[in-house]
Design an enzyme around this catalytic site. Sequence first.
Site, PDB file in Angstrom:
ATOM      1  N   SER A 134       0.836  -1.197   0.000  1.00 27.74           N
ATOM      2  CA  SER A 134       0.000   0.000   0.000  1.00 27.74           C
ATOM      3  C   SER A 134       0.876   1.254   0.000  1.00 27.74           C
ATOM      4  O   SER A 134       1.540   1.546  -0.989  1.00 27.74           O
ATOM      5  CB  SER A 134      -0.973  -0.056   1.185  1.00 27.74           C
ATOM      6  OG  SER A 134      -2.011   0.876   1.039  1.00 27.74           O
ATOM      7  N   HIS A 170      -4.819  -1.507  -4.032  1.00 26.94           N
ATOM      8  CA  HIS A 170      -6.176  -1.949  -3.656  1.00 26.94           C
ATOM      9  C   HIS A 170      -7.161  -1.700  -4.802  1.00 26.94           C
ATOM     10  O   HIS A 170      -8.286  -1.249  -4.592  1.00 26.94           O
ATOM     11  CB  HIS A 170      -6.634  -1.234  -2.383  1.00 26.94           C
ATOM     12  CG  HIS A 170      -5.623  -1.275  -1.278  1.00 26.94           C
ATOM     13  ND1 HIS A 170      -5.100  -2.449  -0.807  1.00 26.94           N
ATOM     14  CD2 HIS A 170      -5.035  -0.271  -0.561  1.00 26.94           C
ATOM     15  CE1 HIS A 170      -4.232  -2.177   0.169  1.00 26.94           C
ATOM     16  NE2 HIS A 170      -4.173  -0.867   0.323  1.00 26.94           N
TER      17      HIS A 170
END
Length: 246
Positions: A134, A170
């Site tokens: 991330s 994501h």
Amino acid sequence: MPADGPTILATSGGLRRADRIDWRPAPLTHHAVELAGVTGRAPRVCLVPTAVGDDPRLVMTFYDNAWRLGWDASHVALLPMPNVDDLRAHLLAQDVVWVWGGSVAGLLALWRLHGLDTVLREAWEAGVVLTGVSAGSICWHTGGTTDSFGPTLQPVINGLGLLPYANGVHHDSEPERRPTLRRLVAEGILPTAHATDDGAGLLYRGTELAEVLTERDGARAYRVEADGDGGATETELPFRRLPDRS
């Protein structure tokens, strides 16, 4: 021994839930450690949890996992002060640097304040494998989309720029990630981007994307680029599924 060249594995994964502890490393992280090519000793793996404020519970779980896996573990914390005397010497001595997710905007600001932007570039050039999830994926690129400023996604355009692409994370699990990334690329706010579903990773050798790796069935990665007509196209990239690890 360092990797045989600058190596980054940028992911939307690398960890999974565990029964007795909060989480455990998943195939993408195991692969990052294998990329370092360490033989004859324990691999030196350093966690950098800046993006979650150097959360002590996360650090404790990391050491628990490292003990189980036989890693020579360390971490770099910056708050309330650096936990090692010489950040450069410590990071250059690692085989793998693993950057956790959280606030990529906060991470970049603190790294620059402490000179880690320069140190991490030097480590990358020296063959230390850089990986992360991330925020720990976006940081190596020119920028990407972030919720660092609030629940509405915003662009971050001041990544370290080790890689000449933007990064989307994501891509399949947070509904606004895909359309926001495509809009920012179409508008020229971000350059051509590589995006990952949860469970996918981007392996870069030098500044070139060498391979897409996945640790979950259905996980994919994509190239997002401006189409010249005010929009953006998204192309699914070939991938290799990593074997599961117990």
